[in-house]
Design an enzyme around this catalytic site. Structure first.
Site, PDB file in Angstrom:
ATOM      1  N   CYS A 118       0.821  -1.231   0.012  1.00 18.56           N
ATOM      2  CA  CYS A 118      -0.076  -0.070  -0.049  1.00 18.56           C
ATOM      3  C   CYS A 118       0.640   1.352   0.153  1.00 18.56           C
ATOM      4  O   CYS A 118       0.478   2.253  -0.503  1.00 18.56           O
ATOM      5  CB  CYS A 118      -0.999  -0.035   1.228  1.00 18.56           C
TER       6      CYS A 118
ATOM      7  N   HIS B  63      19.147  -1.379  -0.027  1.00 18.17           N
ATOM      8  CA  HIS B  63      17.952  -0.813  -0.029  1.00 18.17           C
ATOM      9  C   HIS B  63      16.861  -2.055   0.262  1.00 18.17           C
ATOM     10  O   HIS B  63      16.206  -2.072   1.128  1.00 18.17           O
ATOM     11  CB  HIS B  63      17.248  -0.420  -1.503  1.00 18.17           C
TER      12      HIS B  63
END
Lengths: 281, 339
Positions: B55, B102
């Site tokens: 989301c 990352h």
């Protein structure tokens, strides 16, 4: 290796379990103590403990509960046995840690006074299986009360944590208040039932041999028994609850331990010798 | 290091690079993702790819020998009917060892909106599994995703970044679990229909509380809240009669004086046979007389105390971030050198 050495090694293994759990609790990591490793260590300790007690039993030709050293070792062993049997049923975090702590404490206590492991004649109970059953079942119930003391301490710690808003460290791993309360209740009922059973067995012998009975021992034992029954009744009727119930449970175990002193004294009394003589005859 | 000429690449956007409205507009469907996979499969210089869509995040990890960002941004713009020039600046791109670092931060929850949240690890796992299933993952991506999952697990178990709850609702749930254990079967009364009470009630229902009752001076508001959290309502005049039957009571009214006194609670406790009672006072000024908390079997927490716990947990998480970041960087370098 002597039987006492086996028991000492058992205490060492329990101590290792405590160190592992303590390290896990207070390190910065968030994992709870490694349950399987602690259980494995406790089981290994229990096996060594059992070997020691078995060896002692063979040498005294009976249940090894004839002097304070053996009594404390037997209670310590019973506590661990109850943890192994019920730990997975109650599913309480830190129960292994606290059980090992109590077992170690009792074990260390039994080793410190030199005179506690004093020799006694073979068959201190006169080889009477009824008395031996009475003693071993009573001490097993003390093990249950020992476990009850552990869960009661856990209850008080959790209650303190929630009341005073100290929620970190050891406190974050404690089981819920409600869960501990239910476990306390069950352990009290189990301990009281087992203790009552031992009293019934013992009374069969006492009724047959009134002259061998030590009044001091009878009063102390009966008081502990009545205390356990009263506490069970009060709890059943919801007349005692919360921290007061937990404190009462702790006092019950401590009073049971103190009641061992008159029991020990009664063994040294002439009436006990008379009892043995009666039985052997 | 990646095989010669091959580039480890990530392009995407998240809550840090975009605002909420942007992310809402950029919401790609499952079908869109499948079309993107097909497009990447047909692109000759793309060896492998994984799409991670949550989301708050949309990222494409790929092994390629060219910068893919143009193609990805074009695709997203086309799928969402947006101008590529508008969305382009919101997309970040990284290459090689920075991609591993990352991904490790993402799977550890360090790159999440709610620091240390655990859901992301499952989302990374599921994205990797879906891509593997359709044959889009080659050797290098397999390795870094597996390492990312291990690293995420490590961060959760070996550091305190996810420890303690940081929202009022979750702090309340955490405390309720310390009192009652699993919350299934635990009944709750919400007094007042404000937003803060609603949030706490929602957090409780999300963790198993299945019996909720709402009361408020304003019946309409109470009914609205009850509908929202699947609760019953009780007239405001009768809430004290309901109190002996509940385990948790959340007070969030705007009453100027305490509405629950010590004398009230003593009678209630006797009726409850001294079963534990968890009182949450979210009101300002307080709705519960503070001496109530001194009674046996009563656990009283007010707004200030709950906020303090949440803030302490937040600070604890923050303190762990630095330790975690160092470890993640070391791990990323180690794995990059061994690719």
């Amino acid at each position: 290796m002597t039987d006492a050495q086996w028991m000492l090694y058992a205490a060492v293994i329990y101590t290792i379990a405590i160190i592992v759990a303590t390290y896990a609790i207070f390190r910065r990591e968030v994992r709870p103590p490694p349950r399987i490793l602690i259980l494995a260590l406790i089981v290994v300790g229990f096996i060594l403990h059992s070997i020691g007690l078995y060896g002692r039993g063979l040498s005294v030709k009976g249940c090894p509960t004839g002097n304070p050293f053996e009594v404390l070792q037997f209670i310590s062993w019973s506590t661990i046995l109850i943890y192994i049997c019920t730990g997975s049923v109650f599913r309480i975090t830190l129960l292994g840690f606290f059980s090992a702590s109590l077992a170690t404490l009792l074990s260390i206590l039994s080793f410190i006074p030199q005179g506690w492991d004093h020799p006694y004649g073979v068959a201190v109970f006169g080889g009477n299986p009824l008395i031996e059953a009475h003693v071993s079942i009573a001490l097993f119930s003390y093990g249950v009360f020992g476990m009850l003391m552990i869960t009661s301490i856990m209850y008080l710690l959790q209650n303190f944590s929630l009341k005073h808003k100290h929620l970190r460290g050891l406190f974050r791993l404690l089981p819920s208040i409600l869960q501990l309360d239910i476990v306390n209740q069950r352990l009290l009922y189990i301990g009281s039932t087992v203790f009552s059973f031992s009293i019934i067995i013992g009374s069969v012998h006492w009724f047959e041999h009134w002259e061998s009975l030590s009044l001091f021992k009878l009063i102390a034992t009966t008081l502990v028994w009545l205390a356990a029954l009263c506490l069970s009744f009060f709890r059943l009727k919801q007349l005692i609850h919360g921290p007061r119930f937990a404190i009462a449970c702790i006092l019950l175990f401590l009073s049971a331990l103190f009641a061992l002193w008159p029991v020990e004294q009664s063994r040294k009394s002439p009436s006990a010798e008379k009892s043995v003589a009666l039985f052997i005859r | 290091m990646a095989p010669t000429g091959q580039l480890l690449f990530v392009v995407g956007c998240n809550h840090e690079s975009t605002h909420l409205e942007f992310r809402e507009r950029m919401e790609l469907s499952h079908e869109d993702c499948e079309r993107l996979y097909q497009k990447l499969d047909q692109t000759p210089y793309v060896k492998g790819s994984v799409i991670l869509k949550t989301c708050n995040r949309f990222e494409v990890y790929a092994t390629t020998n060219q910068d893919l960002s143009h193609e990805i941004i074009e695709f997203v713009a086309e799928s969402t009917g947006t101008d590529p020039a508008l969305i382009g600046p919101s997309f970040y791109r990284q290459t090689d060892s920075a991609v591993i670092a990352h991904l490790f931060r993402v799977s550890s929850g360090l790159n999440s909106q709610l620091l240390g949240e655990t859901e992301i690890l499952g989302q990374v796992k599921s994205a990797y599994r879906d891509a593997s299933k359709r044959g889009s993952v080659e050797k290098t991506l397999h390795r870094i995703f597996q390492k990312a999952l291990q690293t995420g697990k490590w961060a959760r178990t070996a550091t305190a970044i996810g420890q303690g709850q940081v929202s009022l609702g979750n702090v309340t749930v955490d405390l309720a679990e310390r009192i009652y254990g699993p919350l299934k079967g635990v009944s709750t009364l919400v007094i007042g229909s404000g937003e803060i009470g609603r949030d706490v009630a929602k957090a409780l229902t999300s963790r198993g509380v299945d019996s909720l009752t709402v009361t408020s001076r304003n019946l309409e508001k109470a009914q609205k809240l009850a509908f929202e959290i699947q609760a019953e309502t009780v007239p405001f005049d009768h809430w004290k009669e309901k109190l002996p039957d509940v385990d948790i009571a959340i007070f969030a009214t705007s009453a100027p004086l305490p509405i629950l006194q010590t004398s009230d609670i003593q009678n209630i406790l006797a009726k409850r046979q001294f079963a534990p009672l968890f009182l949450v006072d979210l009101a300002m000024p307080r709705n519960i007389e503070h001496q109530v908390g001194e009674l046996e079997s009563v656990f009283l927490y007010n707004l200030e105390e709950l906020s303090k716990i949440a803030n302490e947990n937040r600070a604890l998480r923050q303190a762990e971030v630095e330790r975690c970041e160092i470890e993640l960087r070391q791990r990323a370098t180690y794995h990059w050198e061994r690719l």
